[in-house]
Design an enzyme around this catalytic site. Sequence first.
Site, PDB file in Angstrom:
ATOM      1  N   MET A 113     -11.537  -5.563   5.389  1.00  0.00           N
ATOM      2  CA  MET A 113     -10.798  -4.497   6.063  1.00  0.00           C
ATOM      3  C   MET A 113     -10.401  -5.258   7.418  1.00  0.00           C
ATOM      4  O   MET A 113     -11.292  -5.618   8.062  1.00  0.00           O
ATOM      5  CB  MET A 113     -11.445  -3.347   6.197  1.00  0.00           C
ATOM      6  CG  MET A 113     -11.776  -2.441   5.093  1.00  0.00           C
ATOM      7  SD  MET A 113     -10.242  -1.814   4.378  1.00  0.00           S
ATOM      8  CE  MET A 113      -9.076  -1.294   5.806  1.00  0.00           C
ATOM      9  N   HIS A 155      -8.391   0.906  -4.242  1.00  0.00           N
ATOM     10  CA  HIS A 155      -9.104   0.896  -2.912  1.00  0.00           C
ATOM     11  C   HIS A 155      -9.923   2.273  -2.732  1.00  0.00           C
ATOM     12  O   HIS A 155      -8.955   3.063  -2.075  1.00  0.00           O
ATOM     13  CB  HIS A 155      -8.362   0.403  -2.046  1.00  0.00           C
ATOM     14  CG  HIS A 155      -9.167  -0.101  -0.594  1.00  0.00           C
ATOM     15  ND1 HIS A 155      -8.546  -0.099   0.591  1.00  0.00           N
ATOM     16  CD2 HIS A 155     -10.513  -0.008  -0.398  1.00  0.00           C
ATOM     17  CE1 HIS A 155      -9.524  -0.066   1.566  1.00  0.00           C
ATOM     18  NE2 HIS A 155     -10.762  -0.077   0.920  1.00  0.00           N
ATOM     19  N   ASP A 213      -4.611   3.576  -1.936  1.00  0.00           N
ATOM     20  CA  ASP A 213      -5.869   3.984  -1.163  1.00  0.00           C
ATOM     21  C   ASP A 213      -6.424   5.390  -1.564  1.00  0.00           C
ATOM     22  O   ASP A 213      -5.646   6.366  -1.086  1.00  0.00           O
ATOM     23  CB  ASP A 213      -5.504   3.929   0.136  1.00  0.00           C
ATOM     24  CG  ASP A 213      -5.269   2.492   0.763  1.00  0.00           C
ATOM     25  OD1 ASP A 213      -5.980   1.774   0.752  1.00  0.00           O
ATOM     26  OD2 ASP A 213      -3.866   2.170   0.837  1.00  0.00           O
ATOM     27  N   SER A 264       0.750  -0.983   0.060  1.00  0.00           N
ATOM     28  CA  SER A 264       0.001  -0.040  -0.071  1.00  0.00           C
ATOM     29  C   SER A 264       0.974   1.171   0.092  1.00  0.00           C
ATOM     30  O   SER A 264       1.620   1.508   1.027  1.00  0.00           O
ATOM     31  CB  SER A 264      -0.964   0.145   1.183  1.00  0.00           C
ATOM     32  OG  SER A 264      -1.470   1.369   1.442  1.00  0.00           O
ATOM     33  N   HIS A 309      -1.209  -1.218  -4.478  1.00  0.00           N
ATOM     34  CA  HIS A 309      -2.595  -0.721  -3.700  1.00  0.00           C
ATOM     35  C   HIS A 309      -2.500   0.589  -3.576  1.00  0.00           C
ATOM     36  O   HIS A 309      -1.609   1.203  -2.649  1.00  0.00           O
ATOM     37  CB  HIS A 309      -2.793  -1.605  -2.259  1.00  0.00           C
ATOM     38  CG  HIS A 309      -3.867  -1.702  -1.752  1.00  0.00           C
ATOM     39  ND1 HIS A 309      -4.812  -2.083  -2.146  1.00  0.00           N
ATOM     40  CD2 HIS A 309      -4.298  -0.820  -0.733  1.00  0.00           C
ATOM     41  CE1 HIS A 309      -5.821  -1.928  -1.377  1.00  0.00           C
ATOM     42  NE2 HIS A 309      -5.609  -1.036  -0.470  1.00  0.00           N
ATOM     43  N   ASP A 345      -6.819  -6.411   4.221  1.00  0.00           N
ATOM     44  CA  ASP A 345      -6.108  -5.073   4.213  1.00  0.00           C
ATOM     45  C   ASP A 345      -6.197  -4.537   5.479  1.00  0.00           C
ATOM     46  O   ASP A 345      -7.198  -4.046   5.869  1.00  0.00           O
ATOM     47  CB  ASP A 345      -6.751  -4.162   3.146  1.00  0.00           C
ATOM     48  CG  ASP A 345      -5.992  -2.984   3.072  1.00  0.00           C
ATOM     49  OD1 ASP A 345      -5.238  -2.524   3.381  1.00  0.00           O
ATOM     50  OD2 ASP A 345      -6.747  -1.983   2.175  1.00  0.00           O
ATOM     51  N   MET A 355     -12.030   4.634  -0.637  1.00  0.00           N
ATOM     52  CA  MET A 355     -12.779   4.981   0.519  1.00  0.00           C
ATOM     53  C   MET A 355     -13.326   6.270   0.179  1.00  0.00           C
ATOM     54  O   MET A 355     -12.748   7.245   0.837  1.00  0.00           O
ATOM     55  CB  MET A 355     -11.615   4.748   1.702  1.00  0.00           C
ATOM     56  CG  MET A 355     -11.357   3.464   2.079  1.00  0.00           C
ATOM     57  SD  MET A 355      -9.648   3.323   2.891  1.00  0.00           S
ATOM     58  CE  MET A 355      -8.679   3.305   1.538  1.00  0.00           C
ATOM     59  N   MET A 414      -9.049   8.085  -0.682  1.00  0.00           N
ATOM     60  CA  MET A 414      -9.763   8.599   0.498  1.00  0.00           C
ATOM     61  C   MET A 414     -10.184  10.033   0.166  1.00  0.00           C
ATOM     62  O   MET A 414      -9.219  11.081  -0.496  1.00  0.00           O
ATOM     63  CB  MET A 414      -8.759   8.542   1.652  1.00  0.00           C
ATOM     64  CG  MET A 414      -8.133   7.100   1.886  1.00  0.00           C
ATOM     65  SD  MET A 414      -7.277   7.373   3.523  1.00  0.00           S
ATOM     66  CE  MET A 414      -6.393   5.684   3.375  1.00  0.00           C
TER      67      MET A 414
HETATM   68  C1  DX5 Z   1      -6.222   1.728   5.400  1.00  0.00           C
HETATM   69  C2  DX5 Z   1      -5.787   1.385   4.076  1.00  0.00           C
HETATM   70  C3  DX5 Z   1      -4.711   0.161   3.931  1.00  0.00           C
HETATM   71  C4  DX5 Z   1      -3.454   0.816   4.748  1.00  0.00           C
HETATM   72  C5  DX5 Z   1      -2.647  -0.528   5.211  1.00  0.00           C
HETATM   73  O1  DX5 Z   1      -7.401   2.151   5.424  1.00  0.00           O
HETATM   74  O2  DX5 Z   1      -6.714   0.575   3.172  1.00  0.00           O
HETATM   75  O3  DX5 Z   1      -4.357  -0.116   2.589  1.00  0.00           O
HETATM   76  O4  DX5 Z   1      -2.598   1.557   3.839  1.00  0.00           O
HETATM   77  O5  DX5 Z   1      -1.721  -0.234   6.071  1.00  0.00           O
HETATM   78  P1  DX5 Z   1      -0.978  -1.275   6.899  1.00  0.00           P
HETATM   79  O6  DX5 Z   1      -0.507  -2.424   6.237  1.00  0.00           O
HETATM   80  O7  DX5 Z   1       0.111  -0.218   7.584  1.00  0.00           O
HETATM   81  O8  DX5 Z   1      -1.964  -1.651   8.053  1.00  0.00           O
HETATM   82 ZN    ZN Z   2      -6.615  -0.242   1.048  1.00  0.00          ZN
END
Ligand code: DX5
Ligand code: ZN
Length: 217
Positions: free
Chosen positions: A138, A66, A35, A8, A33, A176, A68, A37
Amino acid sequence: MTIIVAPSLLSADFLNLQADLKRLDGEKNLWLHLDVMDGHFVPNLTFGPTVLKKIKTVSSHPLDAHFMVTNPDEHLEWFKEVGLHNFTFHWEAVTHHDRFIQKAKGLYPSVGISLNPSTPVSSIAPYLLKKIDLVLLMSVNPGFGGQSFIPEVADKIIELQKMKTRHGLTFQIQVDGGVTDKNAHSLAKAGATNLVAGSFVFGEPQKNYGARIAQLR
Ligand code: DX5
Ligand code: ZN
């Protein structure tokens, strides 16, 4: 069984992103990956299509986004030009799931559904699971990297794996949040096929990310 590891980028060095991406070159079975947001579905804000398009120019790994975000429907068309491999949306953010999946499948090679830790696997009907490529479970509350793994998620992997077997389905089970070398083996044993890891990979002090990826495998 080949496990996909999906570092990620949330935990990468944003001032030296290109250098960090280069350190992942040559790794097999690796997805990036990403994220996305919106500061609304989750309290944090990250990046949009402009940054992702740049990432695409310096890495040949499949881009796994991903989302969010409160309204993924608005992002479907907007991110098309990035060249994403996988588009994962949050189940909790969509009302008309079947319609959304149909539209997303017309735009992206792979479509995933993400479930928050408190959303049961039974929310997704098998007929919808047949239409998607991936379920992201998650294992932390979404929004930030570096949180601790929620162990109860292991039961959801087992439940999903049972649904796969019962209905002859082939979607990937992605986990994740809080994934490390301590839990990777039991996650894969339960049925996970795709492990997202942010702080575990990018937290390697010498930036030897390949070593952390090998540890996960
Ligand atoms: C959190 C993200 C993850 C995050 C995971 O909302 O969806 O992808 O980056 O990070 P680690 O592996 O550090 O928990
Ligand atoms: Zn993620």
